[in-house]
Design a protein around this motif. Sequence first.
Motif, PDB file in Angstrom:
ATOM      1  N   THR A  15       0.840  -1.203   0.000  1.00 39.29           N
ATOM      2  CA  THR A  15       0.000   0.000   0.000  1.00 39.29           C
ATOM      3  C   THR A  15       0.872   1.249   0.000  1.00 39.29           C
ATOM      4  OG1 THR A  15      -1.653  -1.198   1.317  1.00 39.29           O
ATOM      5  CG2 THR A  15      -1.863   1.195   1.204  1.00 39.29           C
ATOM      6  N   ARG A  16       1.869   1.265   0.828  1.00 40.81           N
ATOM      7  CA  ARG A  16       2.751   2.428   0.912  1.00 40.81           C
ATOM      8  C   ARG A  16       3.485   2.664  -0.408  1.00 40.81           C
ATOM      9  NH1 ARG A  16       3.269   4.908   5.515  1.00 40.81           N
ATOM     10  NH2 ARG A  16       2.590   3.964   7.480  1.00 40.81           N
ATOM     11  N   ALA A  17       3.852   1.583  -1.096  1.00 43.84           N
ATOM     12  CA  ALA A  17       4.552   1.727  -2.374  1.00 43.84           C
ATOM     13  C   ALA A  17       3.663   2.394  -3.425  1.00 43.84           C
ATOM     14  CB  ALA A  17       5.029   0.361  -2.862  1.00 43.84           C
ATOM     15  N   VAL A  18       2.396   2.026  -3.451  1.00 45.03           N
ATOM     16  CA  VAL A  18       1.473   2.617  -4.426  1.00 45.03           C
ATOM     17  C   VAL A  18       1.237   4.096  -4.116  1.00 45.03           C
ATOM     18  CG1 VAL A  18      -0.885   2.555  -5.324  1.00 45.03           C
ATOM     19  CG2 VAL A  18       0.370   0.422  -4.950  1.00 45.03           C
ATOM     20  N   VAL A  19       0.994   4.404  -2.849  1.00 44.49           N
ATOM     21  CA  VAL A  19       0.780   5.794  -2.464  1.00 44.49           C
ATOM     22  C   VAL A  19       2.021   6.638  -2.768  1.00 44.49           C
ATOM     23  CG1 VAL A  19       0.388   7.345  -0.506  1.00 44.49           C
ATOM     24  CG2 VAL A  19      -0.946   5.235  -0.721  1.00 44.49           C
ATOM     25  N   ALA A  20       3.192   6.097  -2.462  1.00 44.31           N
ATOM     26  CA  ALA A  20       4.433   6.826  -2.729  1.00 44.31           C
ATOM     27  C   ALA A  20       4.597   7.100  -4.215  1.00 44.31           C
ATOM     28  CB  ALA A  20       5.623   6.033  -2.196  1.00 44.31           C
ATOM     29  N   ALA A  21       4.220   6.136  -5.056  1.00 39.65           N
ATOM     30  CA  ALA A  21       4.326   6.320  -6.505  1.00 39.65           C
ATOM     31  C   ALA A  21       3.433   7.465  -6.974  1.00 39.65           C
ATOM     32  CB  ALA A  21       3.958   5.021  -7.220  1.00 39.65           C
ATOM     33  N   LEU A  22       2.218   7.511  -6.455  1.00 44.83           N
ATOM     34  CA  LEU A  22       1.286   8.571  -6.852  1.00 44.83           C
ATOM     35  C   LEU A  22       1.759   9.934  -6.354  1.00 44.83           C
ATOM     36  CD1 LEU A  22      -2.078   6.699  -6.130  1.00 44.83           C
ATOM     37  CD2 LEU A  22      -1.030   7.098  -8.363  1.00 44.83           C
ATOM     38  N   GLU A  23       2.212   9.994  -5.117  1.00 44.03           N
ATOM     39  CA  GLU A  23       2.624  11.275  -4.547  1.00 44.03           C
ATOM     40  C   GLU A  23       3.919  11.771  -5.162  1.00 44.03           C
ATOM     41  OE1 GLU A  23       2.526  11.074  -0.286  1.00 44.03           O
ATOM     42  OE2 GLU A  23       0.314  11.202  -0.262  1.00 44.03           O
ATOM     43  N   ALA A  24       4.741  10.863  -5.674  1.00 48.68           N
ATOM     44  CA  ALA A  24       5.946  11.291  -6.363  1.00 48.68           C
ATOM     45  C   ALA A  24       5.595  12.060  -7.633  1.00 48.68           C
ATOM     46  CB  ALA A  24       6.824  10.085  -6.704  1.00 48.68           C
ATOM     47  N   SER A  31      -3.722  11.763  -3.509  1.00 46.79           N
ATOM     48  CA  SER A  31      -4.478  10.516  -3.513  1.00 46.79           C
ATOM     49  C   SER A  31      -5.035  10.244  -2.124  1.00 46.79           C
ATOM     50  CB  SER A  31      -3.593   9.347  -3.964  1.00 46.79           C
ATOM     51  OG  SER A  31      -2.531   9.134  -3.046  1.00 46.79           O
ATOM     52  N   ARG A  32      -6.191   9.577  -2.094  1.00 44.13           N
ATOM     53  CA  ARG A  32      -6.810   9.165  -0.842  1.00 44.13           C
ATOM     54  C   ARG A  32      -7.490   7.823  -1.054  1.00 44.13           C
ATOM     55  NH1 ARG A  32     -10.031  14.843   0.572  1.00 44.13           N
ATOM     56  NH2 ARG A  32      -8.179  16.128   0.987  1.00 44.13           N
ATOM     57  N   THR A  54      -7.703   9.759  -6.930  1.00 44.79           N
ATOM     58  CA  THR A  54      -6.550  10.642  -7.135  1.00 44.79           C
ATOM     59  C   THR A  54      -6.909  11.814  -8.037  1.00 44.79           C
ATOM     60  OG1 THR A  54      -4.245  10.732  -7.892  1.00 44.79           O
ATOM     61  CG2 THR A  54      -5.721   9.290  -9.111  1.00 44.79           C
ATOM     62  N   THR A  55      -6.184  12.893  -7.846  1.00 50.83           N
ATOM     63  CA  THR A  55      -6.345  14.053  -8.737  1.00 50.83           C
ATOM     64  C   THR A  55      -5.536  13.891 -10.015  1.00 50.83           C
ATOM     65  OG1 THR A  55      -4.545  15.176  -7.572  1.00 50.83           O
ATOM     66  CG2 THR A  55      -6.789  15.649  -6.830  1.00 50.83           C
ATOM     67  N   LEU A  56      -4.660  12.897 -10.067  1.00 53.74           N
ATOM     68  CA  LEU A  56      -3.892  12.642 -11.290  1.00 53.74           C
ATOM     69  C   LEU A  56      -4.826  12.164 -12.400  1.00 53.74           C
ATOM     70  CD1 LEU A  56      -0.824  10.689  -9.844  1.00 53.74           C
ATOM     71  CD2 LEU A  56      -0.853  13.068 -10.636  1.00 53.74           C
ATOM     72  N   LYS A  57      -4.538  12.547 -13.615  1.00 53.22           N
ATOM     73  CA  LYS A  57      -5.286  12.028 -14.757  1.00 53.22           C
ATOM     74  C   LYS A  57      -4.853  10.580 -15.009  1.00 53.22           C
ATOM     75  CE  LYS A  57      -7.447  15.891 -15.506  1.00 53.22           C
ATOM     76  NZ  LYS A  57      -6.993  16.595 -14.292  1.00 53.22           N
TER      77      LYS A  57
END
Length: 405
Positions: A15-24, A31-32, A54-57
């Motif tokens: 989970t942390r790896a996915v969140v870190a990827a998005l926030e990078a 993301s939430r 996520t706000t990412l497209k």
Amino acid sequence: MTRLTDQAWLNDPATRAVVAALEAAGGPGCSRFVGGCVRNALMGRPIDDIDIATTLKPEQTEKAIRVAGLKAVPTGIAHGTVTAVADRKPFEITTLRRDVTTDGRNATVAFTDDWAEDAARRDFRLNALYADAKGQVFDPTGQGVEDAAAGRIVFVGDPATRIREDYLRILRFFRFFAWYGRGEMDAAGLEACRELASGMTRLSAERVSKELMKLLAADDPRPAVRAMADTGVLAQVLPDADDLALFEAVVTRMDDPVERLGALLPLDANLLRRVTEGLRLPNATRDRLTDMAQAAADVDLNLTDHALRVAVYRHGRRAVRELLTRRSGETPSRSGDGDRLRALAATWDAPVMPVGGKDIVGLGVPPGPETGRILKAFEAGWIADDFPVEGHADRLAALITPPRG
């Protein structure tokens, strides 16, 4: 502020790896976690799936996941969804959306960076909950957390508006109550379901059956099914459901949604075949219910032990045991008899007929109709004698060469 605590999934390295990827790619807070994982964490329920908003497209999401060395699958990219796979675990990531047009079964969406807009298009307030990587919960409707605590299933905004966007939300209203609801159902939601029930005819059979079977898998679906009947929703989904009294009497003795579906319908093989095919249910479901109907004439609570074994031999253990459960509901005063017979059916393994055509040919009978006649006669006698394990050669020989008087 509400915060999720003691959540293993929240602190899992995947989970942390996915969140870190998005926030990078999008920065902190882009993301939430959303929906079921947040709702179930608040309600102390198991977490099955982890969804992320996520706000990412979508293209940015996919790129961010790949750059981090994780697997990205564009599972629904036109609607904003990319699935990330980390440590073999899937995470469904969807860009914040707002509805542009809806027709009752599909929506055209536009992407947004407004969390409130994304929440406004969701079905129920307890599903419009978000949580960040630290577990802080965000409740855009202002009532989702309270609903989760109280077991209330309440539409976001106006119930009729939410339903007209997607008529499947009628069934979801009852399904979520079956799984998460407590107390009385929301009156405004019930009334909207009653008024708009006919709109469900727009839905595909596959979507309807998926929701129906999930509903029937709840620990106790009786209150929800009763409310479906009262509002006319059950008649839209299962117009042949004719005996709620039987369903309510047996459902807690059943832990399988297919068996529970059968309890809602008459024991008529042709009708069950038509219903299951109309709902596009799997062939295995159709066969299971029709097998039970075809065995009905041979199974009741008056069976002797031998007659029970014959029924299991002819129709299979599962069909017989499920029929006995149903019979116990039809005659509650004799449920003890049903329990005893079910236990016997569970422990008796139906044998395979010990002789075949080759055995008869080996005794000098040429292949043909006579072979079939002898096999049928052998089986009838073998069953009548309660499936003996010895003496087959003598019995077969007697059928081939009748004794002289």
